[in-house]
Design a protein around this motif. Structure first.
Motif, PDB file in Angstrom:
ATOM      1  N   HIS A  14       0.826  -1.189   0.000  1.00  0.00           N
ATOM      2  CA  HIS A  14       0.000   0.000   0.000  1.00  0.00           C
ATOM      3  C   HIS A  14       0.865   1.244   0.000  1.00  0.00           C
ATOM      4  O   HIS A  14       1.935   1.275   0.582  1.00  0.00           O
ATOM      5  N   PHE A  15       0.370   2.273  -0.668  1.00  0.00           N
ATOM      6  CA  PHE A  15       0.990   3.575  -0.612  1.00  0.00           C
ATOM      7  C   PHE A  15       0.220   4.392   0.409  1.00  0.00           C
ATOM      8  O   PHE A  15      -0.986   4.614   0.267  1.00  0.00           O
ATOM      9  N   LEU A  16       0.893   4.814   1.462  1.00  0.00           N
ATOM     10  CA  LEU A  16       0.231   5.502   2.563  1.00  0.00           C
ATOM     11  C   LEU A  16       0.785   6.897   2.722  1.00  0.00           C
ATOM     12  O   LEU A  16       1.963   7.150   2.483  1.00  0.00           O
ATOM     13  N   ARG A 109      10.174  -9.122  -1.783  1.00  0.00           N
ATOM     14  CA  ARG A 109      10.240 -10.445  -1.161  1.00  0.00           C
ATOM     15  C   ARG A 109      11.178 -10.418   0.034  1.00  0.00           C
ATOM     16  O   ARG A 109      10.938 -11.044   1.065  1.00  0.00           O
ATOM     17  N   TRP A 110      12.274  -9.680  -0.135  1.00  0.00           N
ATOM     18  CA  TRP A 110      13.249  -9.572   0.955  1.00  0.00           C
ATOM     19  C   TRP A 110      12.609  -8.905   2.170  1.00  0.00           C
ATOM     20  O   TRP A 110      12.788  -9.347   3.310  1.00  0.00           O
ATOM     21  N   ALA A 111      11.868  -7.827   1.919  1.00  0.00           N
ATOM     22  CA  ALA A 111      11.218  -7.123   3.022  1.00  0.00           C
ATOM     23  C   ALA A 111      10.235  -8.034   3.732  1.00  0.00           C
ATOM     24  O   ALA A 111      10.158  -8.045   4.968  1.00  0.00           O
ATOM     25  N   GLU A 112       9.478  -8.800   2.967  1.00  0.00           N
ATOM     26  CA  GLU A 112       8.540  -9.735   3.577  1.00  0.00           C
ATOM     27  C   GLU A 112       9.284 -10.775   4.411  1.00  0.00           C
ATOM     28  O   GLU A 112       8.856 -11.125   5.518  1.00  0.00           O
ATOM     29  N   ALA A 113      10.397 -11.262   3.879  1.00  0.00           N
ATOM     30  CA  ALA A 113      11.177 -12.251   4.613  1.00  0.00           C
ATOM     31  C   ALA A 113      11.726 -11.670   5.901  1.00  0.00           C
ATOM     32  O   ALA A 113      11.765 -12.338   6.936  1.00  0.00           O
ATOM     33  N   LEU A 719       3.850  -2.525   3.926  1.00  0.00           N
ATOM     34  CA  LEU A 719       3.646  -3.945   3.654  1.00  0.00           C
ATOM     35  C   LEU A 719       2.501  -4.449   4.501  1.00  0.00           C
ATOM     36  O   LEU A 719       2.378  -4.075   5.673  1.00  0.00           O
ATOM     37  N   ALA A 720       1.686  -5.307   3.909  1.00  0.00           N
ATOM     38  CA  ALA A 720       0.574  -5.946   4.612  1.00  0.00           C
ATOM     39  C   ALA A 720      -0.367  -4.931   5.246  1.00  0.00           C
ATOM     40  O   ALA A 720      -1.009  -5.208   6.249  1.00  0.00           O
TER      41      ALA A 720
END
Length: 782
Positions: A14-16, A109-113, A719-720
């Protein structure tokens, strides 16, 4: 962070803006890039459709009157060329954009990890915060792992695990990331450099290729084991042989000593390095001098405080004797001759050791940084040809006997000269060459990292026999460190190419501004104290130590042009590394700036500058395409913490806030965990109070710096669907177990600071489950 949902459908991105709630409105449509100007296939069809005309006999009039298309031939050719060029540019743009999208997707993907390596502190009860690194403890419960596993090189970590992702079939595996919660910044940087060295990306730079070839030759243990001791034996013959083998041409003592120092970075009788005179530095002078110190003697010695002398311990001499015998045996020495040479080596070493003393003793006696000319040194210690040896060691620099040097143990140097002179004149030992053998033994220990495992195993067994532990260093880590010794400038260049300079510089500026604002809020002893500290802080110029300060690719190619790397001979490569190392030491005498430490992960002050190494701004802690909140929660906090550590002495002695805030946070902790076991709960030491304050203040600075960046540019990604501050604090909770010299002073899990900050401010989108009660004796926030 231009990340597209079509690339990563499994992520909710999301862009916040700063004012949007945690789960606000849907993100705006993602911007689509235009297609290439011209399709190459269409271009090919256009070319094929051009009329193909057959020549016919023309009359003179027809010859003069050319067809219309021939009249505009140049214009058509120009348009055709323009179309082809546009197609090429479009293709290049498409490829570049495609790679950019892939990089952005990988970063996503790295950030999620990264987020998946720890649980959300907002969903955890107070028990989560009970001991340092609570999230790691939860992982240990689930996986049955002991604390310390997952740290590279940790004794408990029997099976080597990867801290950073490894490439598998072009994709990135994050399974190992989830197993390694406790990330040491230094270990992560080493692994990052490892990935650079192991990448298959082609480089036009010969220096870069030589660096990678050196690293690969270090990894090639099969070739090293196959070579055995033969490369070292050949080197001994090059140096004139030695009496141990029965073939020695009695080389000149001082000539051999100079060659060992220059070409092989080996200092048997005294140490050489380059540095400043602290007495001059205080007055603003920054000239460098040759520094002469006592050597790192191979024989084990201990300091006797009563006699103020060093001495050998009989218990340690036995395993030392055994190791020396083993080394000579591995080098093929005749069994009947081994004890003669080992006995002389130990006897000579013992005589040299008597005059050696620990640094604290020499400091108390004023024996550090004693200045004298080379001429005066020659008079005091005549057995060494000082001018000749120093000129050889620091070739091609020109030295004279009137140049000054700094000594760090003159009594040892004088005693060493007497000992050398005595052994040179012992005619009964002239054929056994004890001084030459002493130098060869020291050379062996210098070159042992490049030799087969029998030698390193012998050294390991000796260390264990002394009762010391031996850390098992992974081969890749050993090879990265060895590569850095000789090719540090190349690694700095490569790291600079991968560092997001603009984003890093912006973060440094915002954190430093917020830190100064935080210091202005402190309660000081008096106005003069406040002005004293702020004057020091305001005089510092913070900046990133970027690749602009290091040599470019062409300069590096020239510098390493004489270096020849053989992919299957690490020993010969290692010899060149030692020569490069001494060459770097020589350049420090005339270099206008300090040599950059490519493996540095903490800022340091140099003159009026506060320099931040590029090694601080690497994944997984930092990436330009991460949400800024993640970067500020991790690296922003670490920057603030590191700066505070540099200033703690001044702040502690001039401000009341350090002690007050430390006690306040600790009381919150005791209050929140009152139902838990109270064993070990007591008043905090000064060091603990300081560390609690440092980390609490650093977290506040990171939050303030992040909001400062939002005031400059209100958009950020997430993220999320997490709120900015939620994401920042979640990212902070992942680095609070970072191993640093001050971690032992932190009496509580730093994640608990999230609960403190959230209970006393409106920065948090929700309240953590670990809600802490208001302090009865405190009406304000910590």
């Amino acid at each position: 962070m231009s990340l597209t949902s079509e690339l990563e459908p499994q992520l909710s991105l999301h862009f916040l803006s700063q004012s949007e709630p945690e789960r606000g409105k849907a993100p705006p449509p993602l911007k689509q890039h235009p297609p290439p100007t011209t399709d190459p296939h269409q271009l090919q069809e256009q070319i094929q459709l051009q009329p193909v005309l057959q020549p016919e006999p023309l009359s003179r009039h027809e010859h003069q009157e050319k067809p219309a298309w021939m009249k505009h031939q140049r214009a058509l050719l120009f348009m055709l060329g323009l179309t082809v060029w546009a197609a090429i540019l479009g293709l290049i743009y498409y490829i570049h954009h495609n790679f950019h999208r892939q990089d952005a997707a990988a970063a996503c993907r790295w950030a999620e990890a990264r987020l998946s390596t720890s649980t959300d502190p907002f969903t955890q009860p107070c028990g989560y915060f009970m001991s340092p690194c609570g999230s790691s403890r939860l992982l240990q419960k689930n996986r049955g792992r002991q604390r310390g596993q997952g740290i590279r090189g940790h004794p408990q970590n029997q099976m080597e695990k990867s801290v950073l992702p490894e490439r598998q079939n072009g994709e990135t595996s994050y399974a190992k990331l989830r197993e390694d919660k406790m990330l040491s910044r230094k270990n992560v940087l080493l692994q990052y450099v490892r990935e650079i060295l192991e990448s298959n990306q082609n480089s036009r730079s010969s220096a870069v290729q030589k660096t990678k070839d050196f690293y690969r030759s270090c990894l090639d243990r099969r070739s090293i084991e196959t070579a055995g001791a033969e490369p070292f034996l050949q080197l001994i013959q090059k140096l004139g042989g030695w009496a141990v083998s029965g073939r020695w041409n009695k080389t000149d003592f001082n000539s051999t000593l100079g060659v060992l120092m220059r070409d092989y970075s080996t200092f048997p009788f005294f140490n050489l390095y380059v540095g400043k005179d602290p007495n001059e530095t205080a007055s603003g002078t920054h000239q460098r001098y040759i520094q002469i110190d006592q050597p790192d003697l191979l024989i084990p010695i201990e300091w006797n405080r009563k006699t103020e002398k060093s001495q050998a311990n009989a218990k340690t001499l036995r395993p030392f004797l055994a190791s020396c015998q083993k080394f000579l045996n591995l080098l093929g020495s005749p069994p009947g001759e081994i004890m003669i040479h080992v006995g002389s080596f130990i006897s000579l070493s013992s005589e040299l050791a008597v005059a050696a003393s620990p640094r604290h003793y020499r400091l108390s006696k004023g024996q550090l940084h004693q200045r004298m000319t080379i001429k005066e040194l020659q008079r005091r210690a005549p057995a060494i040809d000082w001018l000749g040896c120093l000129q050889t060691a620091f070739h091609p620099l020109s030295l004279s006997e009137d140049d000054h040097v700094l000594l760090h143990n003159l009594p040892y140097i004088v005693q060493m000269s007497r000992t050398v002179n005595k052994w040179l004149n012992r005619h009964e030992l002239s054929n056994s060459g004890p001084l030459h053998t002493f130098m060869i033994f020291n050379l062996l220990h210098t070159l042992m990292p490049a030799m087969d495992s029998r030698f390193s195993e012998t050294a390991k067994n000796y260390t264990l026999a002394l009762g010391h532990s031996v850390e098992e260093v992974p081969l890749w880590r050993h090879c990265v460190l060895e590569t850095e010794r000789g090719f540090d400038s190349v690694l700095t260049h490569l790291l600079g190419q991968k560092t997001a300079l603009r984003e890093a510089e912006e973060m440094i500026e915002n954190v430093f501004d917020s830190l100064k604002s935080k210091l202005n809020e402190l309660k000081w002893v008096d106005r003069n104290s406040s002005e004293l500290v702020m004057q020091k802080v305001n005089s510092l110029i913070p900046r990133l130590r970027s690749s602009e300060e290091v040599s470019g690719g062409d300069d590096l190619d020239i510098f390493f042009s004489k270096v020849t790397i053989r992919t299957n001979s690490f020993f010969s490569n290692y010899l060149q590394l030692l020569s490069l190392w001494q060459n770097r030491r020589s350049k420090l005498l005339t270099a206008p700036i300090e040599a950059a430490d490519v493996l540095s992960v903490t800022p340091f002050s140099l003159d009026a500058e506060l320099l931040f190494p590029m090694g601080m701004f690497i994944p997984p802690f930092f990436h330009p395409t991460y949400p800024k909140a993640m970067n500020y929660g991790a690296v922003g906090f670490l920057i603030a913490k590191d700066i505070f550590h540099l200033l703690v002495p001044e702040i502690y002695y001039h401000s009341r806030s350090v002690h007050t805030v430390g006690k306040c946070v600790w009381s919150y902790y005791i209050n929140a965990t009152e139902r838990a076991s109270r064993d070990g709960v007591s008043a905090l030491s000064t060091a603990q109070l300081q560390e609690v304050w440092v980390q609490h203040a650093a977290l506040q600075v990171a939050l303030q710096a992040y909001h400062l960046s939002l005031s400059q540019n209100s958009s950020d990604t997430s993220l999320a669907g997490m709120h900015h501050d939620h994401l920042l604090l979640r990212s902070f909770s992942q680095v609070n177990c970072d191993a640093d010299p001050f971690s032992e002073s932190m009496p509580l899990d730093p994640s608990f600071l999230i609960a403190v900050v959230c209970s006393t401010s409106d920065l948090c989108p929700t309240s953590p489950q670990c809600s802490i009660k208001s302090q009865q004796n405190s009406s304000h926030a910590c």
